[in-house]
Scaffold this motif. Structure first.
Motif, PDB file in Angstrom:
ATOM      1  N   ILE A  37       0.839  -1.202   0.000  1.00  0.00           N
ATOM      2  CA  ILE A  37       0.000   0.000   0.000  1.00  0.00           C
ATOM      3  C   ILE A  37       0.871   1.248   0.000  1.00  0.00           C
ATOM      4  CG2 ILE A  37      -1.632   1.346   1.401  1.00  0.00           C
ATOM      5  CD1 ILE A  37      -2.890  -1.353   2.228  1.00  0.00           C
ATOM      6  N   THR A  38       1.945   1.244   0.788  1.00  0.00           N
ATOM      7  CA  THR A  38       2.868   2.376   0.812  1.00  0.00           C
ATOM      8  C   THR A  38       3.510   2.589  -0.556  1.00  0.00           C
ATOM      9  OG1 THR A  38       3.356   1.898   3.128  1.00  0.00           O
ATOM     10  CG2 THR A  38       4.883   3.334   1.981  1.00  0.00           C
ATOM     11  N   LYS A  39       3.891   1.499  -1.209  1.00  0.00           N
ATOM     12  CA  LYS A  39       4.493   1.583  -2.543  1.00  0.00           C
ATOM     13  C   LYS A  39       3.505   2.183  -3.540  1.00  0.00           C
ATOM     14  CE  LYS A  39       6.452  -1.106  -6.248  1.00  0.00           C
ATOM     15  NZ  LYS A  39       6.737  -2.363  -6.832  1.00  0.00           N
ATOM     16  N   LEU A  40       2.253   1.737  -3.497  1.00  0.00           N
ATOM     17  CA  LEU A  40       1.247   2.256  -4.419  1.00  0.00           C
ATOM     18  C   LEU A  40       1.006   3.747  -4.203  1.00  0.00           C
ATOM     19  CD1 LEU A  40      -1.338  -0.662  -4.378  1.00  0.00           C
ATOM     20  CD2 LEU A  40       0.244  -0.051  -6.222  1.00  0.00           C
ATOM     21  N   ILE A  41       0.949   4.166  -2.953  1.00  0.00           N
ATOM     22  CA  ILE A  41       0.755   5.586  -2.651  1.00  0.00           C
ATOM     23  C   ILE A  41       1.958   6.397  -3.099  1.00  0.00           C
ATOM     24  CG2 ILE A  41       0.549   7.262  -0.769  1.00  0.00           C
ATOM     25  CD1 ILE A  41      -1.175   5.163   0.691  1.00  0.00           C
ATOM     26  N   TYR A  42       3.163   5.885  -2.886  1.00  0.00           N
ATOM     27  CA  TYR A  42       4.389   6.597  -3.243  1.00  0.00           C
ATOM     28  C   TYR A  42       4.523   6.762  -4.756  1.00  0.00           C
ATOM     29  CZ  TYR A  42       9.359   7.832  -3.282  1.00  0.00           C
ATOM     30  OH  TYR A  42      10.546   8.463  -3.474  1.00  0.00           O
ATOM     31  N   GLU A  43       4.221   5.702  -5.497  1.00  0.00           N
ATOM     32  CA  GLU A  43       4.397   5.753  -6.949  1.00  0.00           C
ATOM     33  C   GLU A  43       3.221   6.397  -7.673  1.00  0.00           C
ATOM     34  OE1 GLU A  43       5.235   1.761  -8.168  1.00  0.00           O
ATOM     35  OE2 GLU A  43       7.363   1.949  -7.639  1.00  0.00           O
ATOM     36  N   ARG A  44       2.135   6.657  -6.981  1.00  0.00           N
ATOM     37  CA  ARG A  44       0.964   7.255  -7.614  1.00  0.00           C
ATOM     38  C   ARG A  44       1.233   8.678  -8.079  1.00  0.00           C
ATOM     39  NH1 ARG A  44      -4.367   7.986  -4.157  1.00  0.00           N
ATOM     40  NH2 ARG A  44      -2.818   9.066  -2.944  1.00  0.00           N
ATOM     41  N   LYS A  45       2.021   9.413  -7.320  1.00  0.00           N
ATOM     42  CA  LYS A  45       2.294  10.805  -7.654  1.00  0.00           C
ATOM     43  C   LYS A  45       3.510  10.896  -8.562  1.00  0.00           C
ATOM     44  CE  LYS A  45       0.328  12.810  -3.546  1.00  0.00           C
ATOM     45  NZ  LYS A  45       0.521  13.729  -2.447  1.00  0.00           N
ATOM     46  N   GLY A  46       3.295  11.303  -9.782  1.00  0.00           N
ATOM     47  CA  GLY A  46       4.401  11.546 -10.700  1.00  0.00           C
ATOM     48  C   GLY A  46       5.112  10.290 -11.146  1.00  0.00           C
ATOM     49  N   ASP A  47       6.390  10.448 -11.437  1.00  0.00           N
ATOM     50  CA  ASP A  47       7.185   9.345 -11.971  1.00  0.00           C
ATOM     51  C   ASP A  47       8.218   8.858 -10.954  1.00  0.00           C
ATOM     52  OD1 ASP A  47       8.627  11.664 -12.022  1.00  0.00           O
ATOM     53  OD2 ASP A  47       9.451  11.362 -14.029  1.00  0.00           O
ATOM     54  N   ARG A  48       7.865   8.894  -9.681  1.00  0.00           N
ATOM     55  CA  ARG A  48       8.793   8.415  -8.652  1.00  0.00           C
ATOM     56  C   ARG A  48       8.835   6.902  -8.649  1.00  0.00           C
ATOM     57  NH1 ARG A  48       7.081  11.728  -3.373  1.00  0.00           N
ATOM     58  NH2 ARG A  48       5.061  10.917  -3.979  1.00  0.00           N
ATOM     59  N   LYS A  49       9.985   6.357  -8.292  1.00  0.00           N
ATOM     60  CA  LYS A  49      10.191   4.906  -8.274  1.00  0.00           C
ATOM     61  C   LYS A  49      10.470   4.458  -6.845  1.00  0.00           C
ATOM     62  CE  LYS A  49      11.122   0.899 -10.255  1.00  0.00           C
ATOM     63  NZ  LYS A  49      10.066  -0.029 -10.056  1.00  0.00           N
ATOM     64  N   PHE A  50       9.787   3.431  -6.401  1.00  0.00           N
ATOM     65  CA  PHE A  50       9.981   2.841  -5.073  1.00  0.00           C
ATOM     66  C   PHE A  50      11.038   1.754  -5.216  1.00  0.00           C
ATOM     67  CE2 PHE A  50       8.465   0.602  -1.185  1.00  0.00           C
ATOM     68  CZ  PHE A  50       8.363   1.691  -0.345  1.00  0.00           C
ATOM     69  N   THR A  51      12.246   2.021  -4.752  1.00  0.00           N
ATOM     70  CA  THR A  51      13.363   1.104  -4.970  1.00  0.00           C
ATOM     71  C   THR A  51      13.244  -0.131  -4.072  1.00  0.00           C
ATOM     72  OG1 THR A  51      14.753   2.176  -3.314  1.00  0.00           O
ATOM     73  CG2 THR A  51      14.874   3.032  -5.572  1.00  0.00           C
ATOM     74  N   LYS A  52      14.075  -1.115  -4.389  1.00  0.00           N
ATOM     75  CA  LYS A  52      14.095  -2.354  -3.604  1.00  0.00           C
ATOM     76  C   LYS A  52      14.561  -2.073  -2.176  1.00  0.00           C
ATOM     77  CE  LYS A  52      15.861  -7.054  -3.769  1.00  0.00           C
ATOM     78  NZ  LYS A  52      16.671  -8.038  -4.492  1.00  0.00           N
ATOM     79  N   LYS A  53      15.524  -1.170  -2.024  1.00  0.00           N
ATOM     80  CA  LYS A  53      16.021  -0.803  -0.696  1.00  0.00           C
ATOM     81  C   LYS A  53      14.908  -0.163   0.134  1.00  0.00           C
ATOM     82  CE  LYS A  53      19.520   1.928   1.636  1.00  0.00           C
ATOM     83  NZ  LYS A  53      20.614   2.876   1.507  1.00  0.00           N
ATOM     84  N   GLN A  54      14.130   0.733  -0.482  1.00  0.00           N
ATOM     85  CA  GLN A  54      13.018   1.363   0.223  1.00  0.00           C
ATOM     86  C   GLN A  54      11.959   0.322   0.602  1.00  0.00           C
ATOM     87  OE1 GLN A  54      12.063   4.233  -2.794  1.00  0.00           O
ATOM     88  NE2 GLN A  54      12.678   5.933  -1.473  1.00  0.00           N
ATOM     89  N   PHE A  55      11.735  -0.648  -0.287  1.00  0.00           N
ATOM     90  CA  PHE A  55      10.762  -1.703  -0.012  1.00  0.00           C
ATOM     91  C   PHE A  55      11.184  -2.512   1.207  1.00  0.00           C
ATOM     92  CE2 PHE A  55       8.662  -5.782  -0.573  1.00  0.00           C
ATOM     93  CZ  PHE A  55       7.391  -5.405  -0.984  1.00  0.00           C
ATOM     94  N   ILE A  56      12.461  -2.904   1.245  1.00  0.00           N
ATOM     95  CA  ILE A  56      12.966  -3.702   2.367  1.00  0.00           C
ATOM     96  C   ILE A  56      12.930  -2.901   3.666  1.00  0.00           C
ATOM     97  CG2 ILE A  56      15.037  -4.830   3.288  1.00  0.00           C
ATOM     98  CD1 ILE A  56      15.661  -5.657   0.378  1.00  0.00           C
TER      99      ILE A  56
END
Length: 77
Positions: A37-56
């Protein structure tokens, strides 16, 4: 006469392992859901990328919070 707790009865180590395993499994599933859910919210705005490090990191923080909550619930006050 003292009341016996479940651990004092004996031969219930398997039950304790199953309960702890279930708590860990539920915490992992909840952390995964929160992280997605956090990844979906983060990537929803613009062209930001949720990296693997941020996911972990998000997953670990969520697991720590789940651990604190389960410790509070199971430990009692």
């Amino acid at each position: 006469m003292k009341t016996l707790t479940i651990l004092e009865v004996g031969n219930l180590a398997g039950l304790v392992v199953i309960i702890v395993g279930a708590i860990i499994l539920v915490a992992l599933v909840i952390s995964l859901i929160v992280t997605v859910i956090t990844k979906l919210i983060y990537e929803r705005k613009g062209d930001r990328k949720f990296t693997k490090k941020q996911f972990i990191q998000t997953m670990l923080i969520s697991l720590l919070i789940c651990g604190l909550i389960s410790g509070y619930i199971c430990g009692g006050l």
